[in-house]
Design a protein around this motif. Sequence first.
Motif, PDB file in Angstrom:
ATOM      1  N   GLN A  67       0.813  -1.219   0.000  1.00 22.71           N
ATOM      2  CA  GLN A  67       0.000   0.000   0.000  1.00 22.71           C
ATOM      3  C   GLN A  67       0.853   1.279   0.000  1.00 22.71           C
ATOM      4  O   GLN A  67       0.307   2.378  -0.065  1.00 22.71           O
ATOM      5  CB  GLN A  67      -0.914   0.010   1.216  1.00 22.71           C
ATOM      6  N   LEU A  68       2.150   1.117   0.036  1.00 24.35           N
ATOM      7  CA  LEU A  68       3.056   2.268   0.027  1.00 24.35           C
ATOM      8  C   LEU A  68       3.552   2.469  -1.405  1.00 24.35           C
ATOM      9  O   LEU A  68       4.717   2.287  -1.734  1.00 24.35           O
ATOM     10  CB  LEU A  68       4.196   2.031   1.016  1.00 24.35           C
ATOM     11  N   HIS A  69       2.603   2.861  -2.270  1.00 20.55           N
ATOM     12  CA  HIS A  69       2.802   2.822  -3.714  1.00 20.55           C
ATOM     13  C   HIS A  69       3.899   3.752  -4.218  1.00 20.55           C
ATOM     14  O   HIS A  69       4.430   3.532  -5.302  1.00 20.55           O
ATOM     15  CB  HIS A  69       1.491   3.188  -4.422  1.00 20.55           C
ATOM     16  N   SER A  70       4.205   4.781  -3.465  1.00 23.17           N
ATOM     17  CA  SER A  70       5.162   5.778  -3.956  1.00 23.17           C
ATOM     18  C   SER A  70       6.599   5.295  -3.924  1.00 23.17           C
ATOM     19  O   SER A  70       7.480   5.944  -4.503  1.00 23.17           O
ATOM     20  CB  SER A  70       5.051   7.064  -3.118  1.00 23.17           C
ATOM     21  N   HIS A  71       6.863   4.152  -3.279  1.00 20.24           N
ATOM     22  CA  HIS A  71       8.232   3.717  -3.042  1.00 20.24           C
ATOM     23  C   HIS A  71       8.493   2.278  -3.499  1.00 20.24           C
ATOM     24  O   HIS A  71       7.564   1.479  -3.652  1.00 20.24           O
ATOM     25  CB  HIS A  71       8.559   3.836  -1.550  1.00 20.24           C
ATOM     26  N   ARG A  72       9.739   2.007  -3.716  1.00 21.46           N
ATOM     27  CA  ARG A  72      10.232   0.642  -3.858  1.00 21.46           C
ATOM     28  C   ARG A  72      10.479   0.157  -2.434  1.00 21.46           C
ATOM     29  O   ARG A  72      11.333   0.706  -1.718  1.00 21.46           O
ATOM     30  CB  ARG A  72      11.534   0.653  -4.661  1.00 21.46           C
ATOM     31  N   PRO A 256       9.510  14.716  15.412  1.00 16.68           N
ATOM     32  CA  PRO A 256       8.070  14.719  15.152  1.00 16.68           C
ATOM     33  C   PRO A 256       7.430  13.427  15.648  1.00 16.68           C
ATOM     34  O   PRO A 256       7.984  12.339  15.467  1.00 16.68           O
ATOM     35  CB  PRO A 256       7.982  14.828  13.627  1.00 16.68           C
ATOM     36  N   VAL A 257       6.286  13.551  16.293  1.00 23.19           N
ATOM     37  CA  VAL A 257       5.582  12.390  16.830  1.00 23.19           C
ATOM     38  C   VAL A 257       4.260  12.227  16.093  1.00 23.19           C
ATOM     39  O   VAL A 257       3.419  13.132  16.089  1.00 23.19           O
ATOM     40  CB  VAL A 257       5.326  12.539  18.343  1.00 23.19           C
ATOM     41  N   VAL A 258       4.078  11.071  15.452  1.00 19.48           N
ATOM     42  CA  VAL A 258       2.846  10.741  14.746  1.00 19.48           C
ATOM     43  C   VAL A 258       2.010   9.859  15.665  1.00 19.48           C
ATOM     44  O   VAL A 258       2.440   8.774  16.062  1.00 19.48           O
ATOM     45  CB  VAL A 258       3.138  10.000  13.430  1.00 19.48           C
ATOM     46  N   GLU A 259       0.835  10.326  16.031  1.00 20.78           N
ATOM     47  CA  GLU A 259      -0.030   9.593  16.952  1.00 20.78           C
ATOM     48  C   GLU A 259      -0.901   8.593  16.186  1.00 20.78           C
ATOM     49  O   GLU A 259      -1.553   8.956  15.198  1.00 20.78           O
ATOM     50  CB  GLU A 259      -0.929  10.563  17.717  1.00 20.78           C
ATOM     51  N   ALA A 274      -4.419   2.821   9.645  1.00 14.15           N
ATOM     52  CA  ALA A 274      -3.933   4.056  10.263  1.00 14.15           C
ATOM     53  C   ALA A 274      -2.419   4.135  10.125  1.00 14.15           C
ATOM     54  O   ALA A 274      -1.862   5.215   9.864  1.00 14.15           O
ATOM     55  CB  ALA A 274      -4.336   4.107  11.735  1.00 14.15           C
ATOM     56  N   LEU A 275      -1.739   3.003  10.281  1.00 22.52           N
ATOM     57  CA  LEU A 275      -0.288   2.980  10.120  1.00 22.52           C
ATOM     58  C   LEU A 275       0.098   3.317   8.687  1.00 22.52           C
ATOM     59  O   LEU A 275       1.023   4.112   8.455  1.00 22.52           O
ATOM     60  CB  LEU A 275       0.258   1.609  10.513  1.00 22.52           C
ATOM     61  N   VAL A 276      -0.614   2.744   7.713  1.00 20.51           N
ATOM     62  CA  VAL A 276      -0.335   3.037   6.306  1.00 20.51           C
ATOM     63  C   VAL A 276      -0.516   4.523   6.030  1.00 20.51           C
ATOM     64  O   VAL A 276       0.315   5.161   5.369  1.00 20.51           O
ATOM     65  CB  VAL A 276      -1.243   2.201   5.383  1.00 20.51           C
ATOM     66  N   THR A 277      -1.600   5.094   6.543  1.00 16.05           N
ATOM     67  CA  THR A 277      -1.855   6.521   6.338  1.00 16.05           C
ATOM     68  C   THR A 277      -0.732   7.363   6.930  1.00 16.05           C
ATOM     69  O   THR A 277      -0.260   8.323   6.309  1.00 16.05           O
ATOM     70  CB  THR A 277      -3.192   6.919   6.968  1.00 16.05           C
ATOM     71  N   LEU A 283       6.160  10.022   4.316  1.00 14.15           N
ATOM     72  CA  LEU A 283       6.953   9.934   3.096  1.00 14.15           C
ATOM     73  C   LEU A 283       6.708  11.124   2.172  1.00 14.15           C
ATOM     74  O   LEU A 283       7.620  11.567   1.459  1.00 14.15           O
ATOM     75  CB  LEU A 283       6.646   8.627   2.360  1.00 14.15           C
ATOM     76  N   ALA A 284       5.496  11.655   2.203  1.00 16.68           N
ATOM     77  CA  ALA A 284       5.189  12.819   1.365  1.00 16.68           C
ATOM     78  C   ALA A 284       5.941  14.060   1.820  1.00 16.68           C
ATOM     79  O   ALA A 284       6.220  14.960   1.015  1.00 16.68           O
ATOM     80  CB  ALA A 284       3.682  13.084   1.378  1.00 16.68           C
ATOM     81  N   PHE A 285       6.275  14.123   3.113  1.00 13.13           N
ATOM     82  CA  PHE A 285       6.999  15.275   3.650  1.00 13.13           C
ATOM     83  C   PHE A 285       8.501  15.049   3.701  1.00 13.13           C
ATOM     84  O   PHE A 285       9.245  15.936   4.115  1.00 13.13           O
ATOM     85  CB  PHE A 285       6.490  15.611   5.056  1.00 13.13           C
ATOM     86  N   TRP A 286       8.940  13.857   3.289  1.00 11.25           N
ATOM     87  CA  TRP A 286      10.357  13.544   3.273  1.00 11.25           C
ATOM     88  C   TRP A 286      10.814  13.323   1.843  1.00 11.25           C
ATOM     89  O   TRP A 286      10.835  12.191   1.357  1.00 11.25           O
ATOM     90  CB  TRP A 286      10.656  12.282   4.094  1.00 11.25           C
ATOM     91  N   PRO A 287      11.134  14.403   1.125  1.00 14.69           N
ATOM     92  CA  PRO A 287      11.605  14.232  -0.256  1.00 14.69           C
ATOM     93  C   PRO A 287      12.817  13.320  -0.300  1.00 14.69           C
ATOM     94  O   PRO A 287      13.715  13.414   0.532  1.00 14.69           O
ATOM     95  CB  PRO A 287      11.983  15.655  -0.683  1.00 14.69           C
ATOM     96  N   HIS A 288      12.827  12.448  -1.288  1.00 19.05           N
ATOM     97  CA  HIS A 288      13.916  11.458  -1.399  1.00 19.05           C
ATOM     98  C   HIS A 288      15.242  12.181  -1.587  1.00 19.05           C
ATOM     99  O   HIS A 288      15.387  13.080  -2.396  1.00 19.05           O
ATOM    100  CB  HIS A 288      13.663  10.541  -2.591  1.00 19.05           C
TER     101      HIS A 288
END
Length: 294
Positions: A67-72, A256-259, A274-277, A283-288
Amino acid sequence: MSCPATESAGVPAWFEEALAATPERRVAEVDGTPIAYRVWGEAGRPGLVLVHGGAAHSGWWDHIAPQLHSHRVVALDLSGHGDSGRRPAYDMATWAREVVAVAAAEDLDRPVVLGHSMGGWVALIVGVGHPGAVSAVAVVDSPLVARPPEEDRLRERRRPSWSYATAEEAVARFRTVPHQDVLLPYVREHVARNSLRRVEDGWSWKFDPQLWGRPPALPELLPRLTCPAALFRCEKGLVGRRMAAEMAGLVAGGLPVVELPDAGHHPVFDQPLALVTGIRTLLAFWPHGGPARH
């Protein structure tokens, strides 16, 4: 070796679709030991390495990784776990080298490394000890304690040979350590069956009962992080708000803490979506390949 699975009622479509995305299975040799791993996603995408907790294996991510489609996405079995080889002794630094070696074997350029529980400690060691090999690290409910939560309970349950006559008996005995009240039955079934290996007198768990390595000193490790990092805090897990604040205070620039609401220590079992989200958002906020933090 996996044992035959049985059909289960009430399995949601998202879970079936995730498992239908069969990963490639490969092996890399690290320090003389074969390390098994799974790969999802197209080559050339940004890399993400998932690291399981103590006594677990890469199959714990089977319904998460697709489900983490943006990445290898790569998920490995640390030595002493899953289908990887065993060593005479284990330590966190060796497990960290295994993570880096598997990422290199897949030509992942500075991947994000995310680990759960003990695997989160390994991820942090990768971030500190191999800063040029990763772009960021994240930990899921990895507590600021002297030993991983899995160790005390499993020390009590060690035997020279722990086996069950049938796979069904073993699956029925599958428990998470530490215990949590909610385990989605279809996730539990899949993970439990893929945690077994065939032995002479029946079925046994894949992990090496002697797998524990010396834990890292997180109060000394966290201040040395230079790459971006984040903590997933499970509401019903082992990292309370006070501990999360203490950990954040040890990292230069904060952590940063993700609840994860209503999640136990093992969110792959009770709050997988919820974990996938949370991972997708991170990952969207961490440019490769972003710059290291100083």
